[in-house]
Design an enzyme around this catalytic site. Structure first.
Site, short mmCIF file in Angstrom:
data_model
loop_
_atom_site.label_atom_id
_atom_site.label_comp_id
_atom_site.label_asym_id
_atom_site.label_seq_id
_atom_site.Cartn_x
_atom_site.Cartn_y
_atom_site.Cartn_z
N HIS A 141 0.83 -1.21 0.00
CA HIS A 141 0.00 0.00 0.00
C HIS A 141 0.87 1.27 0.00
CE1 HIS A 141 -3.67 2.32 1.23
NE2 HIS A 141 -2.76 3.09 1.79
N GLU A 142 1.83 1.33 0.92
CA GLU A 142 2.66 2.53 1.01
C GLU A 142 3.54 2.70 -0.23
OE1 GLU A 142 1.90 4.71 3.05
OE2 GLU A 142 0.77 3.53 4.50
N HIS A 145 1.57 4.35 -2.86
CA HIS A 145 1.55 5.81 -2.72
C HIS A 145 2.82 6.42 -3.31
CE1 HIS A 145 -2.13 6.30 -0.56
NE2 HIS A 145 -1.72 5.73 0.57
N CYS A 176 -5.90 -3.37 -7.86
CA CYS A 176 -7.02 -3.63 -8.76
C CYS A 176 -6.60 -3.23 -10.17
CB CYS A 176 -8.26 -2.85 -8.31
SG CYS A 176 -8.16 -1.07 -8.61
ZN LIG Z 1 -2.84 5.09 2.19
ZN LIG Z 2 -7.44 0.07 -6.76
#
Ligand SMILES: [Zn+2]
Ligand SMILES: [Zn+2]
Length: 188
Positions: A141-142, A145, A176
């Site tokens: 996730h990071e 970003h 996704c």
């Molecule tokens: Zn985030």
């Molecule tokens: Zn997504």
């Protein structure tokens, strides 16, 4: 080519997972179509005391990020390498009770704080697989970003925002289709 350096901020709760973590991180990114290399930094980079808030018993994320980046810069790490620090610590940011992680795309550096990813933190029995899965998702996730992505409204996407471990558990470690397309656009 995206180059990443994974930096342990603590030995405990981190070191034994790093190689497997790197492999899954690379796998999640490769599936988007970008070329990627990831290295594990060979020393533990303990965050400085100045970043610790004694009242809150938490580290200020932005302070630790700046420390990690400037340390690696002095060690000769190129500006084009993405850096992700991981520590069995608790962290916060101004205005928030806690953060699982934080990314500062401006200096290509992110952190993941793992204390709240452990079942023991909530009074449950240890579950190392669950902890590892959460760790992988938060790191991917990071890194997402850092590669230019914002949060995603698709609940199963790794870029969906998580404010609790329940939400972390609900998402996958994969981007996704839409986020994968965006990563390719921005990084190839
Ligand atoms: Zn985030
Ligand atoms: Zn997504």
């Amino acid at each position: 080519m995206v180059k990443m350096i994974i930096v342990p901020l603590t030995s405990y709760g981190v070191l034994e997972y790093l190689d497997a973590l790197r492999d899954l991180l690379v796998d999640s990114l490769k599936r988007t179509g970008v070329k990627v290399e990831a290295y594990v930094w060979s020393e533990v980079l303990k965050p400085p005391v100045k970043c610790f808030n004694w009242e809150r018993k938490q580290y200020l994320a932005r302070c630790v990020i700046d420390h990690v980046r400037s340390y690696l810069q002095l060690a000769g790490v190129n500006e084009d390498s993405i850096v992700i620090g991981i520590g069995y610590l608790d962290g916060y940011e101004e205005g928030l009770n806690f953060v699982f992680g934080e990314a500062v795309p401006g200096n290509s550096t992110a952190l993941v704080f793992t204390r709240r990813l452990r079942q023991e933190y909530y009074g449950f029995q240890p579950d190392f697989n669950l902890y590892f899965n959460r760790l992988v998702k938060e790191v991917v996730h990071e890194v997402g970003h850092l590669l230019g992505l914002n949060h995603c409204s698709n609940q199963g996407c790794v870029m969906s925002f998580s404010n609790s471990v329940v939400e972390v558990d609900a998402k996958s470690r994969f981007f996704c289709k839409e986020c994968a397309r965006r990563i390719r656009e921005l990084n190839i």
